[in-house]
Design a protein around this motif. Sequence first.
Motif, PDB file in Angstrom:
ATOM      1  N   SER A 296       0.831  -1.203   0.000  1.00 45.68           N
ATOM      2  CA  SER A 296       0.000   0.000   0.000  1.00 45.68           C
ATOM      3  C   SER A 296       0.873   1.262   0.000  1.00 45.68           C
ATOM      4  N   HIS A 297       0.527   2.229  -0.872  1.00 45.14           N
ATOM      5  CA  HIS A 297       1.280   3.480  -0.935  1.00 45.14           C
ATOM      6  C   HIS A 297       0.808   4.467   0.135  1.00 45.14           C
ATOM      7  N   ALA A 298      -0.252   4.083   0.839  1.00 46.20           N
ATOM      8  CA  ALA A 298      -0.767   4.988   1.868  1.00 46.20           C
ATOM      9  C   ALA A 298       0.038   4.918   3.160  1.00 46.20           C
ATOM     10  N   LEU A 299       0.924   3.905   3.282  1.00 42.99           N
ATOM     11  CA  LEU A 299       1.722   3.732   4.497  1.00 42.99           C
ATOM     12  C   LEU A 299       3.042   4.471   4.373  1.00 42.99           C
ATOM     13  N   ASN A 300       3.549   4.958   5.504  1.00 40.88           N
ATOM     14  CA  ASN A 300       4.886   5.549   5.502  1.00 40.88           C
ATOM     15  C   ASN A 300       5.925   4.443   5.546  1.00 40.88           C
ATOM     16  N   THR A 301       7.173   4.816   5.532  1.00 43.41           N
ATOM     17  CA  THR A 301       8.273   3.843   5.460  1.00 43.41           C
ATOM     18  C   THR A 301       8.257   2.891   6.641  1.00 43.41           C
ATOM     19  N   ASN A 302       8.111   3.420   7.842  1.00 42.23           N
ATOM     20  CA  ASN A 302       8.096   2.554   9.031  1.00 42.23           C
ATOM     21  C   ASN A 302       6.921   1.580   8.995  1.00 42.23           C
ATOM     22  N   GLU A 303       5.769   2.047   8.604  1.00 44.05           N
ATOM     23  CA  GLU A 303       4.588   1.193   8.562  1.00 44.05           C
ATOM     24  C   GLU A 303       4.732   0.088   7.519  1.00 44.05           C
ATOM     25  N   GLN A 304       5.351   0.433   6.397  1.00 42.31           N
ATOM     26  CA  GLN A 304       5.613  -0.600   5.381  1.00 42.31           C
ATOM     27  C   GLN A 304       6.611  -1.639   5.906  1.00 42.31           C
ATOM     28  N   PHE A 305       7.605  -1.157   6.651  1.00 40.95           N
ATOM     29  CA  PHE A 305       8.590  -2.081   7.246  1.00 40.95           C
ATOM     30  C   PHE A 305       7.893  -3.040   8.214  1.00 40.95           C
ATOM     31  N   PHE A 306       7.008  -2.485   9.055  1.00 47.57           N
ATOM     32  CA  PHE A 306       6.286  -3.326  10.006  1.00 47.57           C
ATOM     33  C   PHE A 306       5.449  -4.381   9.278  1.00 47.57           C
ATOM     34  N   ALA A 307       4.775  -3.971   8.207  1.00 47.24           N
ATOM     35  CA  ALA A 307       3.946  -4.907   7.448  1.00 47.24           C
ATOM     36  C   ALA A 307       4.797  -6.012   6.827  1.00 47.24           C
ATOM     37  N   LYS A 308       5.970  -5.635   6.306  1.00 49.76           N
ATOM     38  CA  LYS A 308       6.871  -6.624   5.712  1.00 49.76           C
ATOM     39  C   LYS A 308       7.377  -7.616   6.764  1.00 49.76           C
ATOM     40  N   GLU A 309       7.667  -7.118   7.969  1.00 51.44           N
ATOM     41  CA  GLU A 309       8.140  -8.002   9.037  1.00 51.44           C
ATOM     42  C   GLU A 309       7.041  -8.984   9.452  1.00 51.44           C
ATOM     43  N   ILE A 310       5.806  -8.493   9.501  1.00 51.64           N
ATOM     44  CA  ILE A 310       4.687  -9.387   9.814  1.00 51.64           C
ATOM     45  C   ILE A 310       4.556 -10.463   8.740  1.00 51.64           C
ATOM     46  N   GLU A 311       4.680 -10.044   7.476  1.00 53.14           N
ATOM     47  CA  GLU A 311       4.596 -10.996   6.365  1.00 53.14           C
ATOM     48  C   GLU A 311       5.724 -12.021   6.435  1.00 53.14           C
ATOM     49  N   LYS A 312       6.930 -11.545   6.774  1.00 51.00           N
ATOM     50  CA  LYS A 312       8.077 -12.453   6.878  1.00 51.00           C
ATOM     51  C   LYS A 312       7.860 -13.470   8.000  1.00 51.00           C
ATOM     52  N   ALA A 313       7.380 -12.984   9.150  1.00 52.88           N
ATOM     53  CA  ALA A 313       7.125 -13.888  10.279  1.00 52.88           C
ATOM     54  C   ALA A 313       6.039 -14.900   9.940  1.00 52.88           C
ATOM     55  N   SER A 314       5.026 -14.461   9.230  1.00 55.99           N
ATOM     56  CA  SER A 314       3.949 -15.381   8.856  1.00 55.99           C
ATOM     57  C   SER A 314       4.451 -16.447   7.890  1.00 55.99           C
ATOM     58  N   GLN A 315       5.387 -16.080   7.019  1.00 59.55           N
ATOM     59  CA  GLN A 315       5.976 -17.065   6.114  1.00 59.55           C
ATOM     60  C   GLN A 315       6.795 -18.097   6.889  1.00 59.55           C
ATOM     61  N   GLN A 316       7.508 -17.642   7.937  1.00 58.22           N
ATOM     62  CA  GLN A 316       8.257 -18.577   8.776  1.00 58.22           C
ATOM     63  C   GLN A 316       7.301 -19.525   9.507  1.00 58.22           C
ATOM     64  N   ALA A 317       6.201 -18.964   9.994  1.00 61.01           N
ATOM     65  CA  ALA A 317       5.192 -19.807  10.648  1.00 61.01           C
ATOM     66  C   ALA A 317       4.579 -20.788   9.647  1.00 61.01           C
ATOM     67  N   ALA A 318       4.378 -20.328   8.415  1.00 58.16           N
ATOM     68  CA  ALA A 318       3.834 -21.206   7.373  1.00 58.16           C
ATOM     69  C   ALA A 318       4.788 -22.352   7.076  1.00 58.16           C
ATOM     70  N   ASP A 319       6.090 -22.065   7.124  1.00 54.98           N
ATOM     71  CA  ASP A 319       7.084 -23.119   6.883  1.00 54.98           C
ATOM     72  C   ASP A 319       7.039 -24.168   7.989  1.00 54.98           C
ATOM     73  N   LEU A 320       6.891 -23.720   9.247  1.00 53.71           N
ATOM     74  CA  LEU A 320       6.771 -24.656  10.360  1.00 53.71           C
ATOM     75  C   LEU A 320       5.506 -25.495  10.217  1.00 53.71           C
ATOM     76  N   THR A 321       4.423 -24.862   9.823  1.00 55.35           N
ATOM     77  CA  THR A 321       3.172 -25.588   9.604  1.00 55.35           C
ATOM     78  C   THR A 321       3.328 -26.622   8.494  1.00 55.35           C
ATOM     79  N   LYS A 322       4.064 -26.251   7.461  1.00 60.32           N
ATOM     80  CA  LYS A 322       4.316 -27.175   6.351  1.00 60.32           C
ATOM     81  C   LYS A 322       5.053 -28.413   6.858  1.00 60.32           C
ATOM     82  N   ARG A 323       5.985 -28.205   7.775  1.00 54.91           N
ATOM     83  CA  ARG A 323       6.728 -29.344   8.326  1.00 54.91           C
ATOM     84  C   ARG A 323       5.804 -30.225   9.179  1.00 54.91           C
ATOM     85  N   LEU A 324       4.907 -29.600   9.912  1.00 61.79           N
ATOM     86  CA  LEU A 324       3.932 -30.373  10.675  1.00 61.79           C
ATOM     87  C   LEU A 324       3.061 -31.218   9.746  1.00 61.79           C
TER      88      LEU A 324
END
Length: 642
Positions: A296-324
Amino acid sequence: MNNPLRILYVEDSKIDAELVVRELARAGFDPTYQLVMNESEFATELQTMPDVIFSDFSLPNFDGMRALELLQESKLEIPFILISGTLGEDLAVMSIKRGAADYLMKDRLTRLGAAVERALDEQRQKIEKRQSDAAFKQSEECLRIVSNFARIGFVVVNAEFQLVFANPAYSSLFSLALSGMTGKNVLDLLPIDIQQPFRLRLEKAFAGERSEYELRMPGENGQSYYVVNFEPVVYGSQNAKVVVGIMDITARRNTEEQLRQSQKMEAFGQLAGGIAHDFNNILTVICTYSSLLGHSHALNTNEQFFAKEIEKASQQAADLTKRLLEFSRGQMQRPEAINLNELIVNTQKLLELTLGKRVELSLILAPELRQIWMDKTELSQILMNLAINSRDAMPNGGRLEIKTEMMELPHGKTENGTPDKPERFVLLTVSDTGNGMNEDVKKRLFEPFFTTKPVGKGTGLGLAIVHGIVCRSGGDIDVLSEVGNGTTFCIYLPPSIEDSKRTEASISYNRPIGGSEWILVVDDDEQVRKATCTILLEYGYKVNDVESGPKAIQAMVEFPNKIQLLITDQLMPEMTGLQLIEEFKNRIPKIPVMLISGFIPDSDTWNYVTTNKLNFLRKPFSPDALASLVRSILNQTAEIQS
């Protein structure tokens, strides 16, 4: 009623004989008698088997001692009583010593009835004892013959706890020399910690109590288990001996333990699959909105960083779920014919990087190895997981050997009992020179979440996943390991029956492009359904959404020409996704469909998806993945219809 009594009487006076008979009648007997006066008559009448023999001591042509001698020579067990008017004390004692049951004076017949009763009773006891002795000897001989061929250990113990008899199976069970055991105290042949309970059982057995209990003893390869039976042997009126039967049930206990382990792992798998299913739904929502926020272009730099970190963490959780899911067999497979040697060679570089410079990798690959039918990614994962496990077991370096060969194993018997042809396997052996494992660790090795590594250094899923992959591929896995002597994993994989022609087309995602088609989304989870619709609306599609299969069918009936793509979840309460797809295909054969799921618990669903080349997307998915697959499906449909 008087007791009948047949008498053979050595006597030359009929009057004396009648006096004796009358006295017996007064004592409660119904006597009949036969008088004999010489040796030949006595020998002839002896064959008629009288109940008792009376004899005067001295006759003109015969005497009582000779009659007693003839009776003993005949081996007949008939009570012999001397009745005389002239017998002195010395002769009376001598007659008793030679085998007479009793002696009486003719003028003192008052105890005649008691003497006859006692003599007859002693005769019965002698016969019973002789029969008991013969039966006991026969049973001992039968026991000796049978026990020599039995696989159950037998020992006979006397009242002093001494071994009277031990069969070869017993000596084999406890690695004892059979020749030196007889006469030893049975307790001395047992470990100290079980001598007391064994003694108590023996004492109860000698008191007439039959019992059974399970005995545990340390063995060469861990605990050995035995079922011990104590059986009293009645000899006469006493429990003179006890037969102890000992059966080794270690193999049965191990099989039961393997079954319990298998059931426990199955339960873990079902639990992991159920958790992963719900967790994947949550991750789908997180991945969707974090990805949309990040772009989203409506977010500032910090907010975009936070969103990306959430997405990255969710991908790591998805990988653990895949192993399960891989452990719980809920992950989609794409099996194909694989040359195991080629895959190992292609993976060699990655394996060497994983092992590091201190571990030497050695490959021993058999030529002309048959292909196997497996998911290539899963097979690579087996190699990587075992390599990582071996690397961690060799902190100071060592050697890892990967070997392949063809192996034939017995397959059992056919229905008519003849041996079946041996079953062929491709054997993959992975051996290291690491620390090895003790028996307790080996028993729990494939348990999910079990690890000997420090906290934070391992999930405990690696070997559980290996075990799950091998088993569902129709193979088997065995582990050989000793502390300090390394570990060897033997993996038996069935060769492919079919050709390498069986392949599955992989789905590739195009660059995300939107559209304006009308899409029906079906999912019982409201958050996932809304997240999916949000993605599709973001890319310009028109969307209808419902929470169940019956409502989707109702929408299809109301708007048969409006729906251009069906997207459905698989696991839903009233109707599964595949059932819904079948219903749509029956009514609108050309409608394109897509199945989405985070957990597919059964092989039938996998087979259906693979056989029908169904469009499938695994949860959690990213917005780009969903948009790419949707556009690809709609484009292919348009090409076919044009």
